[in-house]
Design an enzyme around this catalytic site. Structure first.
Site, PDB file in Angstrom:
ATOM      1  N   ASN A 257       0.804  -1.213   0.000  1.00  0.00           N
ATOM      2  CA  ASN A 257       0.000   0.000   0.000  1.00  0.00           C
ATOM      3  C   ASN A 257       0.844   1.273   0.000  1.00  0.00           C
ATOM      4  OD1 ASN A 257      -2.455  -1.378   0.050  1.00  0.00           O
ATOM      5  ND2 ASN A 257      -2.243  -1.726   2.250  1.00  0.00           N
ATOM      6  N   GLU A 279       9.663  -4.207 -11.312  1.00  0.00           N
ATOM      7  CA  GLU A 279       9.251  -5.592 -11.538  1.00  0.00           C
ATOM      8  C   GLU A 279       7.736  -5.746 -11.496  1.00  0.00           C
ATOM      9  OE1 GLU A 279      11.305  -7.768  -8.532  1.00  0.00           O
ATOM     10  OE2 GLU A 279      10.496  -6.527  -6.948  1.00  0.00           O
TER      11      GLU A 279
HETATM   12  O1  0RQ Z   1       1.535  -7.672   9.442  1.00  0.00           O
HETATM   13  O2  0RQ Z   1      -0.560  -7.784   8.193  1.00  0.00           O
HETATM   14  O3  0RQ Z   1      -0.174  -9.205  10.226  1.00  0.00           O
HETATM   15  O4  0RQ Z   1      -0.459  -6.725  10.470  1.00  0.00           O
HETATM   16  O5  0RQ Z   1       4.380  -6.987   8.604  1.00  0.00           O
HETATM   17  O6  0RQ Z   1       3.580  -4.822   6.987  1.00  0.00           O
HETATM   18  O7  0RQ Z   1       3.129  -2.396   7.250  1.00  0.00           O
HETATM   19  O8  0RQ Z   1       1.434  -3.860   6.026  1.00  0.00           O
HETATM   20  O9  0RQ Z   1       3.690  -3.234   5.044  1.00  0.00           O
HETATM   21  O10 0RQ Z   1       2.545  -4.549   3.166  1.00  0.00           O
HETATM   22  O11 0RQ Z   1       4.258  -2.700   2.788  1.00  0.00           O
HETATM   23  O12 0RQ Z   1       4.940  -4.934   3.708  1.00  0.00           O
HETATM   24  C1  0RQ Z   1       8.570  -5.418   4.154  1.00  0.00           C
HETATM   25  C2  0RQ Z   1       6.742  -7.077   4.428  1.00  0.00           C
HETATM   26  C3  0RQ Z   1       6.249  -4.629   4.135  1.00  0.00           C
HETATM   27  C4  0RQ Z   1       7.079  -5.932   2.170  1.00  0.00           C
HETATM   28  C5  0RQ Z   1       7.164  -5.786   3.732  1.00  0.00           C
HETATM   29  C6  0RQ Z   1       4.110  -6.589   9.949  1.00  0.00           C
HETATM   30  C7  0RQ Z   1       2.881  -5.717   9.825  1.00  0.00           C
HETATM   31  C8  0RQ Z   1       2.073  -6.511   8.817  1.00  0.00           C
HETATM   32  C9  0RQ Z   1       3.298  -6.128   6.605  1.00  0.00           C
HETATM   33  P1  0RQ Z   1      -0.036  -7.867   9.599  1.00  0.00           P
HETATM   34  P2  0RQ Z   1       2.851  -3.545   6.354  1.00  0.00           P
HETATM   35  P3  0RQ Z   1       3.780  -3.835   3.586  1.00  0.00           P
HETATM   36  C10 0RQ Z   1       9.258  -5.779  -5.009  1.00  0.00           C
HETATM   37  C11 0RQ Z   1      10.115  -5.582  -3.788  1.00  0.00           C
HETATM   38  C12 0RQ Z   1      10.237  -7.542   0.733  1.00  0.00           C
HETATM   39  C13 0RQ Z   1      10.168  -7.760  -0.760  1.00  0.00           C
HETATM   40  C14 0RQ Z   1      10.289  -6.511  -1.555  1.00  0.00           C
HETATM   41  C15 0RQ Z   1       7.986  -7.024   1.645  1.00  0.00           C
HETATM   42  C16 0RQ Z   1       3.154  -7.008   7.863  1.00  0.00           C
HETATM   43  O13 0RQ Z   1       7.427  -4.721   1.581  1.00  0.00           O
HETATM   44  O14 0RQ Z   1       7.627  -8.195   1.635  1.00  0.00           O
HETATM   45  O15 0RQ Z   1      10.568  -5.435  -1.075  1.00  0.00           O
HETATM   46  N1  0RQ Z   1       9.213  -6.622   1.230  1.00  0.00           N
HETATM   47  N2  0RQ Z   1      10.088  -6.662  -2.853  1.00  0.00           N
HETATM   48  O16 0RQ Z   1       2.228  -5.571  11.061  1.00  0.00           O
HETATM   49  C17 0RQ Z   1       6.584  -7.089  13.566  1.00  0.00           C
HETATM   50  C18 0RQ Z   1       7.833  -5.259  12.791  1.00  0.00           C
HETATM   51  C19 0RQ Z   1       6.960  -5.185  11.666  1.00  0.00           C
HETATM   52  C20 0RQ Z   1       5.921  -6.120  11.587  1.00  0.00           C
HETATM   53  C21 0RQ Z   1       5.840  -4.789   9.843  1.00  0.00           C
HETATM   54  N3  0RQ Z   1       8.845  -4.400  12.938  1.00  0.00           N
HETATM   55  N4  0RQ Z   1       7.608  -6.226  13.693  1.00  0.00           N
HETATM   56  N5  0RQ Z   1       5.721  -7.061  12.524  1.00  0.00           N
HETATM   57  N6  0RQ Z   1       5.260  -5.838  10.450  1.00  0.00           N
HETATM   58  N7  0RQ Z   1       6.876  -4.363  10.579  1.00  0.00           N
HETATM   59  C22 0RQ Z   1       8.230  -6.883  -5.083  1.00  0.00           C
HETATM   60  C23 0RQ Z   1       8.756  -8.260  -5.199  1.00  0.00           C
HETATM   61  O17 0RQ Z   1       9.866  -8.513  -4.960  1.00  0.00           O
HETATM   62  C24 0RQ Z   1       7.894  -9.343  -5.647  1.00  0.00           C
END
Ligand code: 0RQ
Length: 482
Positions: A257, A279
């Protein structure tokens, strides 16, 4: 052939290379038939588990269905399904999390073992046997070339007008025979519009008519709008100082998001004639292309909501000139990313005060999704930006910590960290300067005093003063707030 008959061709222990990238272009019928077969086999006490290789994440009909019946022994390279995640974290499914640009070459190098079956969704099979890809390309070329046997799902629910949007490069070689990848602009076409396929290897063709997963996006909230605002202000600042051209440089935007909100912010911002070398093409980027703010986008997958897919299908002939869908080893190729000077923007789970980033693990041991393409882009980008809300879980966890519990992107690959609190520009700073900047600009005020106290004491007590740490308490802040 029916999906059940095709699924019967996959045996225990087989490695299956499946299409699919961030919820698009994945096979819709055979994986579910395979899951039914696995469930029946397990009920009889028979062994039946497979290795699943994909482009990236798929959908409940693939990862979810197979994980639910405990049908996957090993999964690679990126997935985000909650049932599969539970299996991985329970230790009942092995998972190899690989940079997305590395997967195809690892298969060619022979690093991943043997590929038995390719199971690929396509839009059409042409009279000469070549294949029109569907809404994602991912690793399909490599799976078709490498697998002993091929199962095709022809999805008549995908518009055949997609034909011509893809660019499949057949010039890759193994070292020491490699040549430069001849892309000098994000829209350059260097390959063919279709996938080659050896008809003798095709053992099944299954017809489907089903849409991709509906990848819905939340309307930008105050937090993601604030993050987008900081990034837009920063990009404007870089243009004013001559470090970026007015149309910026090609943009890469990660999943989720916040990434989508940044694209929405660009819609209202001052920049024109934008381009993307990315990508995943999400709703926000599609809007930029439709409005003309963005002139060109290169990606490996469309990852759209159902509404955006309808808009896309309605304007496909016009959009076809603006979108190139490539294999993922080219969409994420380090050489091209470095040459074009991509502006990379990805999410994170936690960052530490020195700028190391954890994108994949919760509290150091449990996987969330995977590194995906974030490493391909972050390390080779012109500007490497990571963005996150400053807290998680209702404000109870700080996204900025003394030391990350797992490192995906080292401090050397991270230039800018943005939260709703502000933007920490780490370029040209030493570790201690980075720490002061991150705590001041990016940390949430509720956690700033604890982080500052840790840093101050580390500066006094740490045996080495280059990257000061108190190793016996580096994770205490996480423990007390998680
Ligand atoms: O968990 O849904 O259970 O509440 O992690 O976090 O804030 O919704 O953020 O959807 O943008 O995802 C890094 C996972 C962020 C994503 C990541 C928990 C949080 C939630 C998701 P819930 P948000 P997003 C191109 C690039 C790696 C791959 C990448 C990702 C869930 O961006 O997978 O970048 N990145 N690829 O509550 C505990 C913390 C936390 C936490 C977040 N510090 N401790 N839980 N969460 N921070 C695409 C491809 O490569 C395909």
């Amino acid at each position: 052939m029916s999906a059940d008959d095709a699924a019967a061709l996959v045996s225990h222990g087989a490695n299956v290379g499946m299409s699919g990238f961030t919820g698009s272009g994945y096979p819709k019928a055979v994986p579910m038939a395979l899951a039914r077969r696995i469930e029946q086999a397990h009920a009889r006490g028979d062994q039946l588990r497979i290795g699943v290789w994909t482009g990236a994440s798929t959908a409940p009909e693939l990862d979810g269905a197979l994980a639910r019946v405990d049908g996957v022994g090993l999964r690679l390279p990126y997935q985000s399904d909650p049932i599969a995640r539970a299996h991985i974290n329970a230790g009942t499914m092995d998972y190899i999390d690989i940079h997305l640009s590395h997967v195809a070459q690892y298969a060619w190098f022979g690093f991943l073992g043997h590929l038995d079956v390719a199971l690929i969704e396509v839009t059409a099979i042409l009279p000469d046997g070549s294949l029109v890809p569907s809404a994602s390309v991912g690793n399909n070329k490599t799976w078709l070339d490498q697998a002993d046997r091929i199962i095709l799902e022809v999805n008549s629910g995908v518009s055949t007008a997609l034909h011509g949007m893809h660019d499949i490069y057949y010039g890759t070689r193994l070292p020491p025979h490699r040549k430069p990848i001849p892309i000098v602009g994000p829209g350059d076409r260097i390959g063919e519009a279709v996938l080659r396929c050896d008809p003798d290897k095709v053992v099944a063709v299954v017809e489907t008519n089903a849409p991709d997963r509906d990848t819905t996006f939340a309307a930008p909230d105050a937090t993601s709008k604030a993050i987008a605002g900081h990034i837009l202000e920063f990009l404007g600042h870089e243009v004013r100082h001559g470090r970026l051209p007015p149309e910026l440089l090609p943009i890469q935007s990660g999943v989720g998001n916040v990434a989508n909100a940044v694209m929405a912010g660009l819609e209202d911002g001052p920049f024109e004639r934008l381009t993307a070398y990315t990508e995943v093409l999400q709703d926000g980027m599609l809007n930029l292309l439709r409005s003309g703010r963005m002139t060109l986008a290169s990606a490996t997958a469309l990852s759209l909501s159902a509404g955006a897919t309808r808009q896309f299908n309605g304007e496909i002939d016009r959009l076809k000139r603006k979108i190139v869908l490539r294999t993922q080893e080219i969409s994420n190729h380090p050489e091209v990313i470095r040459r074009l000077g991509v502006i990379a923007m990805n999410g994170l789970i936690e960052a530490d005060i020195y700028g190391n980033v954890n994108s994949t693990h919760i509290r150091g041991t449990a996987i969330m999704n995977g590194i995906g393409g974030s490493g391909d882009f972050a390390r080779n980008a012109y500007l490497s930006i990571f963005m996150t809300p400053s807290t998680a879980k209702g404000g109870s966890i700080s996204a900025i910590v003394p030391m990350v519990t797992h490192v995906d992107h080292t401090e050397h690959d991270v230039q800018i960290i943005v939260t709703e609190q502000g933007l920490a520009d780490l370029r040209g700073l030493s570790p201690k300067q980075r720490a002061a900047t991150i705590i001041d600009k990016a940390a949430h005020p509720a956690f700033r005093p604890a982080l500052q106290d840790y840093f101050d004491r580390a500066c006094k007590l740490s045996p080495g003063k280059h990257t000061p740490h108190l190793l016996d308490e580096a994770f205490r802040l996480i423990k007390s707030t998680a």
